[in-house]
Design an enzyme around this catalytic site. Structure first.
Site, PDB file in Angstrom:
ATOM      1  N   ARG A 284      25.714  36.838  38.057  1.00 20.97           N
ATOM      2  CA  ARG A 284      26.034  37.740  39.159  1.00 20.97           C
ATOM      3  C   ARG A 284      26.402  39.129  38.628  1.00 20.97           C
ATOM      4  O   ARG A 284      26.299  39.397  37.422  1.00 20.97           O
ATOM      5  CB  ARG A 284      27.160  37.170  40.023  1.00 20.97           C
ATOM      6  CG  ARG A 284      28.495  37.130  39.329  1.00 20.97           C
ATOM      7  CD  ARG A 284      29.555  36.544  40.263  1.00 20.97           C
ATOM      8  NE  ARG A 284      30.835  36.466  39.596  1.00 20.97           N
ATOM      9  CZ  ARG A 284      31.670  35.436  39.709  1.00 20.97           C
ATOM     10  NH1 ARG A 284      31.353  34.396  40.461  1.00 20.97           N
ATOM     11  NH2 ARG A 284      32.824  35.449  39.088  1.00 20.97           N
ATOM     12  N   ASP A 285      26.821  40.007  39.512  1.00 22.70           N
ATOM     13  CA  ASP A 285      27.132  41.390  39.108  1.00 22.70           C
ATOM     14  C   ASP A 285      28.508  41.474  38.448  1.00 22.70           C
ATOM     15  O   ASP A 285      29.375  42.200  38.903  1.00 22.70           O
ATOM     16  CB  ASP A 285      27.062  42.303  40.339  1.00 22.70           C
ATOM     17  CG  ASP A 285      27.993  41.831  41.444  1.00 22.70           C
ATOM     18  OD1 ASP A 285      28.671  40.786  41.254  1.00 22.70           O
ATOM     19  OD2 ASP A 285      28.051  42.480  42.497  1.00 22.70           O
ATOM     20  N   GLU A 286      28.682  40.704  37.399  1.00 23.68           N
ATOM     21  CA  GLU A 286      29.972  40.685  36.719  1.00 23.68           C
ATOM     22  C   GLU A 286      29.761  40.568  35.204  1.00 23.68           C
ATOM     23  O   GLU A 286      29.775  41.558  34.513  1.00 23.68           O
ATOM     24  CB  GLU A 286      30.829  39.533  37.263  1.00 23.68           C
ATOM     25  CG  GLU A 286      32.247  39.582  36.753  1.00 23.68           C
ATOM     26  CD  GLU A 286      33.231  38.805  37.615  1.00 23.68           C
ATOM     27  OE1 GLU A 286      32.843  38.300  38.667  1.00 23.68           O
ATOM     28  OE2 GLU A 286      34.400  38.710  37.201  1.00 23.68           O
TER      29      GLU A 286
ATOM     30  N   HIS B 236      30.030  28.910  34.622  1.00 17.93           N
ATOM     31  CA  HIS B 236      31.277  29.407  34.054  1.00 17.93           C
ATOM     32  C   HIS B 236      31.781  28.308  33.112  1.00 17.93           C
ATOM     33  O   HIS B 236      31.553  27.146  33.387  1.00 17.93           O
ATOM     34  CB  HIS B 236      32.308  29.545  35.171  1.00 17.93           C
ATOM     35  CG  HIS B 236      32.632  30.939  35.576  1.00 17.93           C
ATOM     36  ND1 HIS B 236      31.710  31.762  36.154  1.00 17.93           N
ATOM     37  CD2 HIS B 236      33.807  31.636  35.543  1.00 17.93           C
ATOM     38  CE1 HIS B 236      32.302  32.922  36.444  1.00 17.93           C
ATOM     39  NE2 HIS B 236      33.575  32.865  36.078  1.00 17.93           N
TER      40      HIS B 236
ATOM     41  N   GLU C 159      32.036  27.390  38.264  1.00 19.01           N
ATOM     42  CA  GLU C 159      33.261  28.195  38.309  1.00 19.01           C
ATOM     43  C   GLU C 159      34.348  27.496  39.130  1.00 19.01           C
ATOM     44  O   GLU C 159      35.537  27.632  38.855  1.00 19.01           O
ATOM     45  CB  GLU C 159      32.941  29.559  38.944  1.00 19.01           C
ATOM     46  CG  GLU C 159      34.120  30.493  39.071  1.00 19.01           C
ATOM     47  CD  GLU C 159      33.708  31.883  39.541  1.00 19.01           C
ATOM     48  OE1 GLU C 159      32.636  31.994  40.186  1.00 19.01           O
ATOM     49  OE2 GLU C 159      34.423  32.853  39.268  1.00 19.01           O
TER      50      GLU C 159
ATOM     51  N   ASP D 117      32.225  35.723  31.301  1.00 21.15           N
ATOM     52  CA  ASP D 117      32.676  34.735  32.290  1.00 21.15           C
ATOM     53  C   ASP D 117      31.489  34.009  32.898  1.00 21.15           C
ATOM     54  O   ASP D 117      31.538  32.820  33.158  1.00 21.15           O
ATOM     55  CB  ASP D 117      33.533  35.397  33.376  1.00 21.15           C
ATOM     56  CG  ASP D 117      32.784  36.456  34.172  1.00 21.15           C
ATOM     57  OD1 ASP D 117      31.803  37.022  33.639  1.00 21.15           O
ATOM     58  OD2 ASP D 117      33.174  36.737  35.323  1.00 21.15           O
TER      59      ASP D 117
END
Ligand code: RAM
Length: 815
Positions: free
Chosen positions: A503-505, A797, A781, A499
């Protein structure tokens, strides 16, 4: 139907690929021979691989009329016409993709050399292709004598349960001696999470962050390298470095951060096979005779937080013979992560590009601010002229700046995105290998001397998927939006479509890439990557049929909705449509069918599927700070999205059933489709105005695009979309990621290409051009990414692209 090319005829100044082919008068040739869609793949484990080739010819209308595939077990045999593995004979066929190998059985380690003869409609003589080869991997469990090897414990300085877990990289080594003259050497390696392989002090392959991430408890990949040139008769050493990757968790998860699945401490399976001139084979395999240490220079690593590297801990010669490893620990035999160890069949991640900074500025506090001029993904490579031993250079990464020119990191959430480099003395160059960042800006502190633009480089890292499409027009907004799409897409390939990269994803969220994958396929040869991702999705499916929203399920999200898991079906269709790749449909048909009956049995009532999780995710909100709209007139109802998507799935399944010759299934899907359509129109269609549900553009677009609207009302429904777009949103897009997947093509196909063009070239909010005008070099995003809350606000994104790229190629480009 509107005439798609005439309107834009003046706009397209260059379609490089296509025009050059026609006008430069190429010679006849048959090139780009591929096996399972890869050129010269090593170590595949498909016993009936599919073969493809490309024909280049001057002029138009040239067609293949017949082919002959010839496969031999050695180069020499192929040269002298001894096709001992397969000679297909002359086959009357225009097929030049996916021709299934049908020769003698292929066995582990076999090398297959091949070429193809092609007959064309306008030439008498056949054309002979270039030569290519593939090699077989290890097909049977019994081919592996290697043992899963690692060390199932933490080192004293590591806290494996910290919220941000960053282990030290683990270094493994094994001395061995090659007794006889070497004919061939091949290594098969799975190093989890990620590995770097060394032989006699040299890194093998240019790959990074490999192997691809998978649902490790179901399936892991191995990679194959020909290392004949790296081994010499006599003493040799093999070395492997293992990092966290996605195997050892990066987050345990308190404070609102979801835990990330943990598969255990890094481990590896390595098998080096040396074939000697006399035919004898020597195997060097991972087992507890290897030595291991974590006292090497990579003192901490994970993908969110960064890599810490202490150059004073470098171990010169650690992967060469003669190194003293007496103080290293003995490696352990550890449990296998799962039963399936499979060859990775999509290209490995690599440094694909390097950027020179646009500027390097010394800030008042003495730190340097480096601007790469482009939001990108990878890391920085830094050169130090005169290092002070023990001092640290710190690099922090961010996509944006605060107004005071300090890095804006709020949108990274808990990702530290920081690399520390502890210097040795003198000249040195460093780049990490066990992390990656999404950034445009790098803040460098502790740098000795003056940092100049030639001292630092942005290394762009992603799957080695060739760029196959180029697109340029005379309109600068269209070009910039395309540029941003291109960079966004290449930023989000990490052995799976992610995605976001910063970041922390960084998860494989299904919904983000449904129709997006189709647009991407015009730009990148992404067939094998998406086929791999479908496998991840299938591996993650629960036995009751539920398909997750994220795959592999590093975040376990099984929320049962239609729009995210629906990507499973949409992407299989894309692979067939764009690449003539039927295998994913064959392989996943039963799983898809199971998922659809699970959803129907659990959530469908009277033809309406009242289950949804995300709505039309990230539609433009009414207020610049909001992430999600709270205005009910802008929100498309969940049951609407669930039902319309279910209907779309039935259409695709009907198509698949037809392709797979399953007439009973085909009529069952068709019948169910008819009843869903009737229920849907009864509940949602206003047959006076043609509007659906609460008349959002998304609602009307989806009904039209999926052919749910009665013929007599189509123009009315379409007029509703135009009205909403023009009156309520003043000529702007009003959809989130679900509606955007059909918007541009629907506007165009129903007669308003000018409006689609307007959406593409808008530079006011909300639009892709607005993002660009506000300085974006990728896709945000959120439509309001510059003003919205940082809690969910990535600058990179691709989900809001919807079908924009498809539209650019198919409608604007007319392809
Ligand atoms: C966000 C992700 C992703 C989206 C999900 C629903 O966290 O970034 O893009 O698909 O939410």
């Amino acid at each position: 139907m509107y005439k798609k090319t005439s309107l834009f005829a003046g706009l397209i100044s260059l379609m490089a690929l296509f025009t050059s082919c026609v006008h430069n008068g190429p010679e006849f040739s048959v090139t780009r021979l591929r096996c399972e869609f890869l050129q010269d793949p090593l170590g595949i484990d498909i016993t009936q691989p599919r073969l493809s080739w490309e024909i280049t010819a001057p002029g138009r209308g040239v067609m293949q009329t017949a082919y002959q595939v010839m496969v031999a077990s050695s180069k020499e045999n192929l040269e002298k016409g001894d096709y001992d593995l397969w000679n297909s004979g002359k086959i009357i066929s225009d097929s030049s993709v996916n021709v299934k190998y049908a020769g003698s059985p292929l066995t582990s380690r076999m090398r297959c050399y091949w070429k193809v003869n092609v007959w064309l409609n306008d030439r008498k003589d056949s054309l002979v292709s270039e030569k290519a080869h593939w090699s077989m991997g290890l097909l049977n469990v019994s081919d592996w004598s290697a043992k899963w090897t690692g060390l199932d414990s933490a080192f004293s300085w590591e806290d494996p349960h910290a919220v941000h877990t960053r282990l030290s990289a683990r270094y493994f080594r094994k001395d061995f001696s090659a007794e006889k003259k070497i004919k061939k050497a091949v290594v098969y390696i799975s190093g989890l999470g990620i590995y770097q392989l060394y032989l006699d002090g040299e890194k093998i392959g240019k790959e990074e962050l490999s192997p691809d991430p998978t649902q490790y408890n179901d399936r892991v990949f191995y990679n194959t390298f020909d290392v004949t040139k790296n081994i010499s008769e006599g003493k040799n050493t093999i070395g492997v470095i293992l990092g966290n990757g996605r195997f050892f968790t990066m987050r345990w998860g308190p404070k609102g951060i979801p835990p990330i699945m943990n598969f255990g401490y890094p481990k590896m399976l390595v098998q080096l096979e040396i074939t000697h001139e006399d035919g004898s084979v020597q195997k060097i395999v991972s087992d507890s005779t290897w030595k291991v240490t974590a006292h090497g220079p990579v003192i901490a690593n994970n993908e969110y937080d960064g890599e810490d590297y202490n150059a004073t801990l470098e171990m010169p010669g650690w992967s060469k013979p003669g190194f003293d490893d007496s103080h290293w620990l003995q490696a352990q035999s550890v449990s296998a992560p799962c039963d399936t160890v499979e060859a990775q069949m999509d290209p490995l991640i690599t440094v694909m590009d390097s950027l020179k900074p646009k500027s390097v500025t010394k800030m008042p506090d003495g730190k340097y601010l480096v601007d790469m001029g482009q939001n990108m993904v990878g890391w920085a490579r830094i050169r130090i002229g005169d290092g002070k031993k023990g001092d640290t250079v710190t690099m922090r990464f961010a996509e944006r700046l605060n107004p005071d020119s300090v890095l804006y990191t709020a949108n990274l959430r808990s990702a530290e995105a920081t690399d520390h480099y502890i210097m040795k003395s003198g000249k040195q160059v460093w780049e990490p290998h066990f992390t990656y960042h999404g950034f445009r800006y790098v803040e460098v502190s502790g740098y000795p001397g003056e940092l100049t633009p030639s001292d630092i480089q942005g290394r762009v890292v992603y799957d080695n998927l060739p760029t196959t499409g180029h697109f340029e027009t005379s309109d600068s907004v269209v070009n910039q939006v395309y540029h941003n799409a291109y960079w966004g897409i290449r930023s989000n390939y990490r052995g799976m479509p992610t995605d976001c990269p910063q970041r922390d994803e960084r998860m494989g969220w299904l919904g983000d890439r449904a129709v997006g994958s189709y647009g991407e396929s015009f730009i990148f040869d992404n067939n094998t990557l998406y086929a791999k991702w479908l496998q991840d999705i299938q591996d993650a499916q629960l036995s009751d049929g539920s398909v997750p929203d994220v795959a592999p399920t590093y975040w376990k999200v099984y929320s049962d909705n239609m729009t995210w898991p629906g990507a499973y079906v949409i992407i299989a269709n894309m692979l067939y449509h764009q690449f003539d790749n039927l295998k994913p449909i064959e392989q996943h048909y039963a799983s898809m069918k199971l998922w659809l009956s699970y959803m129907k049995d659990k959530y469908m009532k009277d033809g309406i599927l009242n289950k949804d999780t995300y709505g039309d995710w990230c539609m433009p909100p009414e207020n610049p700070e909001l992430i999600h709209s709270t205005d009910s007139t802008r929100i498309t109802a969940g049951a609407y999205l669930g039902t319309v998507t279910y209907y779309r799935m039935l259409q695709l399944m009907e198509h698949f059933a037809n392709l797979l010759h399953k007439p009973a299934d085909k009529s069952a899907f068709e019948m169910l489709g008819d009843s869903v359509k009737t229920a849907f129109n009864k509940k949602y269609l206003n047959d006076t105005t043609g509007a659906y549900s609460n008349n959002t553009a998304t609602a009307d677009v989806l009904a039209l695009a999926y052919d749910l609207v009665p013929d007599s009302l189509r123009s009315k429904t379409f007029q509703q979309i135009v009205n909403t777009t023009m009156d309520k949103f003043h000529g702007h897009i009003s959809t989130g990621l679900v509606g955007a997947q059909q918007l541009m093509r629907t506007l165009t196909r129903f007669g308003r290409p000018d409006l689609a063009f307007r959406l593409d070239t808008n530079t006011t909010y909300p639009s892709w051009g607005y993002m660009a005008k506000e300085g974006a070099t990728t896709i945000w995003e959120l439509w309001n990414g510059n003003t919205a809350d940082p809690a969910m606000n990535s600058g990179n994104h691709v989900m809001l692209l919807g079908d924009l790229v498809v539209w650019m190629y198919e409608d604007l480009g007319g392809i």
